[in-house]
Write a protein that holds these residues in place. Structure first.
Motif, PDB file in Angstrom:
ATOM      1  N   UNK A 100       0.452  -2.028   9.587  1.00  0.00           N
ATOM      2  CA  UNK A 100       1.800  -1.524   9.343  1.00  0.00           C
ATOM      3  C   UNK A 100       2.492  -2.346   8.264  1.00  0.00           C
ATOM      4  N   UNK A 103       1.343  -1.612   4.765  1.00  0.00           N
ATOM      5  CA  UNK A 103       1.743  -0.346   4.155  1.00  0.00           C
ATOM      6  C   UNK A 103       3.072  -0.479   3.417  1.00  0.00           C
ATOM      7  N   UNK A 104       3.801  -1.550   3.676  1.00  0.00           N
ATOM      8  CA  UNK A 104       5.066  -1.762   2.977  1.00  0.00           C
ATOM      9  C   UNK A 104       4.824  -2.578   1.718  1.00  0.00           C
ATOM     10  N   UNK A 105       5.714  -2.387   0.750  1.00  0.00           N
ATOM     11  CA  UNK A 105       5.573  -3.185  -0.471  1.00  0.00           C
ATOM     12  C   UNK A 105       5.893  -4.650  -0.158  1.00  0.00           C
ATOM     13  N   UNK A 138      -4.001  -0.904  -0.009  1.00  0.00           N
ATOM     14  CA  UNK A 138      -2.980  -0.640  -1.019  1.00  0.00           C
ATOM     15  C   UNK A 138      -3.118  -1.614  -2.187  1.00  0.00           C
TER      16      UNK A 138
END
Lengths: 326, 377
Positions: A100, A103-105, A138
């Motif tokens: 989780x 998935x964030x920058x 990512x």
């Protein structure tokens, strides 16, 4: 500069080039026995990736806020995942939580770094849960895994990582590291030998004197046990199996001792680890046959493996001690 | 630091920012709230590295300074103090905060403010400006459709795009889609597109309050963050990295049958059907019946059946344009979709039992929802 690391110059060199040329892989696997500096190397890589003030490309300053936070493992963009204790299990929920955050920058740096320590302790579910992220991480995410051996992981994990197999250093390197720290030469030589070329372990021996005491105690027990009666062996096994962590540690000490016996029995020219017990090891090696020693070594290895598989520790200890050569 | 604040202001500020506190984090400082003097006011900040909330409250600053205080301890303490002045004095040497209210004297152990992750200091130039009430309505009409499945992080967010004077929010979870547009009072020079976590938008709607103010939204360059400012509150959220699916392709362009119903009547029927459907797989069947002749009314029959509970059937008056149809939907999705519609009447467009259904408020082209049908069974 070697990233302030002892040894592993080739690995540092490779990683430094990756960082400097901006071609860092999305996942690295650092493998090697514990205490070798796998984690330290991974942390330094994270610093090199995220340092805000690098003195040269691929280097890190160690002074900026990010460097200090990473060194303290308190960086907002670095997630450290490991089993609760050594020999424990890394669970799937821990992997999900990291996924989780990945998935964030990134919060403040260039990369989000996820550090998975002792990944061989991850259960199959956790390892499988990580597969997708490992395959398609990512762009801002770097995954760093450490493990004892790549073979202890799922093949699907290994194939998705760049593997850096770290090898033990030469005993002299560890010795000079210790003498540089101001340890007296005699002690430095002993610790370097006992560490088996693992600088991290040598440092632990240096800082935690009880570790050396426990080792001496266990090795003395070993010698006593070789001559003792069955009754004594059984009562020792009972005592030993009460504390699982202690038992694991004892078996590791014994394994290194028997490895030395094996080396001597086969007349190998490699230097032994437990130099302070060389006389005892020599006499044992001359008394026993090579196959007998070899069997004992593989029994000990098997015992370690079985401990991880939840075998009844008392039975295991009993069988182990009974099977030792007289 | 020496600061005097009113208990009610401090309690209100703490309740706003404490939603962003993460109590079980690997970084101990994240379970703390940053308090700092800031140009004659007291600034309270909390962040869990995904969502950060800052709130400024009026205060009398006698000496500047900052520290971070454990959230639970401070909130619980302040809530029990009398509604009067509260004095906060920080001993910088020991990082201990002395809190005095009424006859109560407390010392709280704090963590140095240096360890708190820096929150962005935004340049509000070029901010997107939206009326609070409008923005809250947009959020409420869209976020419920976002996914809660960690496996597809992109769908846990809301795609916010701004082009010229059009702002659009879209959320989807693979079974339904909600898209809401609005017009800005002034056109933006460059387009914006970002995926904002639905949770952050919900928190924003919660702290934004009611009133006639505006929400300002900016995305500082290269930080992967979005920042909202309303009055004296700021909400910062990390953006979700990834590509949002092209939802334009999912919205059907035409339909075979268009059914106009009263939103309330349909919503009530769905709620009744859900009582029975929730035991099973949430399936509700819609039987759309066009008028047989000029004299007869057209209607929609909503029914749900469950092995254990029993069965339900409700007839809602409707104006059906096009042919009859039998189609099944997840009744929970249908209810949530209808709840988000603000107009008295709603139009449902369908093309067949296997084609997605479209829900539009009548007389408002800014809002559209798409729901995938279920097997009729």
């Amino acid at each position: 500069m070697n990233w302030n690391l002892i040894g592993h110059a080739w690995a540092v060199d490779l990683l430094r080039r990756h960082v400097a040329n901006g071609e860092a892989r999305h996942a690295y696997l650092f493998s090697g026995p514990p205490g070798l500096g796998r984690r330290t190397l991974a942390v330094h890589l994270a610093q090199a990736l995220n340092c805000t003030n690098p003195p040269a490309p691929g280097e890190f300053c160690g002074q900026c806020r990010d460097c200090r936070q990473i060194a303290a493992m308190q960086h907002p963009d670095m997630a450290v995942v490991q089993a609760e204790n050594e020999g424990g299990t890394l669970k799937v929920d821990q992997v999900r939580a990291v996924q989780h955050s990945l998935s964030l920058k990134p919060y403040q740096s260039k990369y989000r770094v996820a550090l998975f320590l002792r990944f061989q302790e991850a259960n199959d579910n956790a390892a499988n849960a990580l597969l997708k992220t490992l395959e398609e991480a990512p762009a801002h995410a770097i995954l760093l895994l450490t493990a004892d051996t790549p073979e202890s992981l799922l093949p699907t994990i290994i194939s998705r990582c760049e593997i850096l197999r770290l090898r033990p250093l030469r005993v002299e390197e560890v010795e000079s590291m210790l003498t540089d720290k101001g340890v007296d030469p005699e002690r430095a030589r002993l610790l370097a030998h006992i560490s088996g070329g693992r600088p991290g372990y040598a440092n632990r021996l240096l800082e935690d004197s009880s570790l050396l005491e426990t080792r001496a105690e266990r090795l003395n027990d070993l010698q006593a046990l070789l001559q003792s009666t069955r009754v004594k062996k059984f009562s020792y096994a009972d005592k030993l199996s009460k504390d699982k962590d202690g038992m694991r540690q004892a078996i590791t000490f014994w394994l290194s001792y028997w490895r030395d016996v094996l080396l001597k029995a086969s007349h190998a020219s490699v230097t032994i680890t437990n130099v302070d017990y060389s006389a005892e090891i020599e006499s044992l090696a001359s008394r026993l046959t090579l196959p007998a020693v070899r069997r004992t070594v593989s029994d000990l290895e098997l015992a370690l493996d079985r401990m991880d598989r939840n075998v009844n520790p008392r039975l295991l200890a009993e069988v182990l001690l009974m099977d030792w050569p007289k | 630091m020496k600061v005097i604040v009113l208990q009610e202001n401090l309690a209100r500020g703490l309740s706003i920012v404490s939603r962003a506190v993460s109590p079980r984090s690997t970084l101990p400082v994240l379970s703390n709230i940053l308090i700092a003097s800031d140009e004659g006011r007291l600034r309270l900040s909390a962040t869990n590295l995904e969502l950060g909330i800052t709130c400024w409250i009026p205060a009398r600053i006698e000496q500047e300074g900052s520290t971070t205080v454990p959230s639970r301890t401070l909130s619980d303490l302040i809530n029990t103090l009398p509604a009067d002045q509260v004095q906060l004095i920080l001993d910088t040497q020991t990082q201990s905060l002395h809190v005095q209210g009424g006859t109560s004297n407390n010392d709280i152990k704090c963590i140095d403010a240096q360890e708190f992750p820096p929150l962005p200091v935004p340049d509000m130039d070029g901010a997107v400006q939206v009326n609070v009430a409008d923005f809250k309505e947009m959020i409420q009409q869209v976020t419920f459709a976002a996914s809660t499945d960690e496996a597809r992080p992109v769908l846990m967010g809301v795609l916010v795009t701004v082009e010229k004077d059009q702002i659009t929010m879209a959320a989807a979870d693979g079974f339904r889609l909600a898209v809401r547009k609005a017009t800005l009072s002034n056109a933006m020079p460059s387009p914006i597109s970002a995926i904002i976590p639905a949770r952050a938008l919900n928190e924003l709607a919660r702290v934004a309050g009611d009133g006639e103010e505006s929400i300002y939204m900016v995305m500082p360059k290269g930080r992967g963050q979005v920042l909202f400012r309303v009055k004296d509150v700021e909400v910062v959220s990390q953006l979700i990295d990834g590509t949002f699916p092209d939802y334009h392709q999912i919205i059907p362009r035409n339909y075979k049958s268009r059914t106009l119903v009263s939103t309330n009547a349909m919503l009530k029927a769905c709620k009744q059907a859900e009582i029975f459907a929730r035991e099973g797989s949430n399936v509700a069947r819609l039987d759309i019946k066009p008028a047989q002749s000029d004299m007869q009314p057209s209607e929609v029959e909503i029914s749900a059946t469950s092995e254990e509970t029993g069965r339900n059937e409700t007839i809602v008056e409707a104006t059906v344009d096009g042919g009859g149809m039998l189609i099944a939907f997840n009744v929970k999705f249908l209810r949530e979709a209808l709840e988000a519609v603000k107009t008295p009447n709603v139009a449902m467009e369908t093309s067949g039992p296997n084609a997605p259904g479209v829900i539009r408020p009548v007389g408002n082209d800014d809002y559209i929802q798409v729901i995938m049908p279920m097997h009729l069974g």
